[in-house]
Design an enzyme around this catalytic site. Structure first.
Site, PDB file in Angstrom:
ATOM      1  N   ASP A  80       0.825  -1.200   0.000  1.00  0.00           N
ATOM      2  CA  ASP A  80       0.000   0.000   0.000  1.00  0.00           C
ATOM      3  C   ASP A  80       0.869   1.264   0.000  1.00  0.00           C
ATOM      4  OD1 ASP A  80      -2.360   1.435   0.027  1.00  0.00           O
ATOM      5  OD2 ASP A  80      -2.521   1.435   2.207  1.00  0.00           O
ATOM      6  N   ASN A 136     -10.425  -2.903  -6.549  1.00  0.00           N
ATOM      7  CA  ASN A 136      -9.580  -2.015  -7.357  1.00  0.00           C
ATOM      8  C   ASN A 136     -10.120  -1.799  -8.766  1.00  0.00           C
ATOM      9  OD1 ASN A 136      -6.380  -3.107  -5.947  1.00  0.00           O
ATOM     10  ND2 ASN A 136      -7.762  -1.467  -5.316  1.00  0.00           N
TER      11      ASN A 136
END
Length: 246
Positions: A21, A69
């Site tokens: 991340d 996503n």
């Protein structure tokens, strides 16, 4: 490197899973588009994979692209798919050199055809390798994985392949995407966020969690060693008491 964070090779996690991340924030800090962060994150992937191979870590799973996503802007998704294809092609020689076998979990059929083809070409090319298993979680969501497992089990009950009374944890495990991978021992998340974001919900039930403020493009071998060192200082009880373990 600081010797105080050099991992004890006699007490290594068998399976490390990483939530990579911070690519977008890293790029934003530099006044660049998010895709720039994803491109630079590839270097961290390479270094982390090679560092794990060097330590003889048996399994490494990278959360590369979640089911959620797909909701990101098309420009970013297209850039991620392009980076995936280019990286797979470029890193194949390194995987062969380090005896790494590539694996994937998730809904690969949702990937663009070119990306899917490149992915499975590399999986096929490395299938005989006997070193570390590198798993890319692509179009992966743990809740979706569990729903899929439940549907498969229900179908087997309906077709009399199994008796409902015999269903246990092993039955569920058999129907997960990770049926051929052991549960995670250490889950690392970069960027300072402290959540697991629908990643390995079943498989991380007793994993040690490690959170670092380092953004993924800045994550290096020393950061991996810090995470492993933290893992090695912990007592893994699996529901037992310290006295029982002794």
């Amino acid at each position: 490197m600081n010797k105080t964070i050099t991992p004890d090779t006699g007490n290594l996690p068998k399976h490390i899973a990483i939530i990579m991340d911070g690519n977008g924030r890293w790029a934003k800090q530099k006044g660049m588009l998010r895709a720039f962060g994803h491109e630079n994150g590839v270097k961290s992937v390479r270094e982390t994979v090679e560092a794990c191979a060097k330590l003889n870590i048996a399994y490494l799973t990278l959360y590369a692209f979640s089911t959620e996503n797909w909701n990101r802007p098309k420009l970013e998704v297209d850039a991620l798919m392009s980076i995936l294809m280019n990286s797979l092609k470029k890193e194949l020689p390194t995987m062969q050199k380090n005896n790494i076998r590539l694996n994937t979990i998730g809904n690969a059929h949702m990937l663009p055809e070119k990306a899917r083809r490149q992915l499975f070409e590399v999986i096929e090319a490395t299938k005989e390798n006997t070193g570390m298993t590198l798993t890319l979680a692509l179009s992966y969501g743990s809740r979706e994985e569990l729903v899929s497992a439940i549907k498969e089990i229900c179908n087997e009950v309906q077709t009399n392949k199994i008796d409902i009374a015999t269903i246990n944890e092993a039955t569920v495990q058999k129907h997960l995407y990770t049926h051929n991978i052991p549960d995670a021992d250490l889950v690392i998340r970069t960027s300072g966020e402290q959540r697991i974001s629908n990643f390995l919900l079943w498989q991380a039930a007793y994993a040690e969690l490690y959170f670092t403020d380092v953004l993924w493009p800045d994550f290096r071998e020393e950061d991996l060693h810090k995470a492993i060192f933290s893992y090695q200082k912990r007592e893994r009880r699996f529901g037992k008491t310290s006295e029982q373990l002794k």
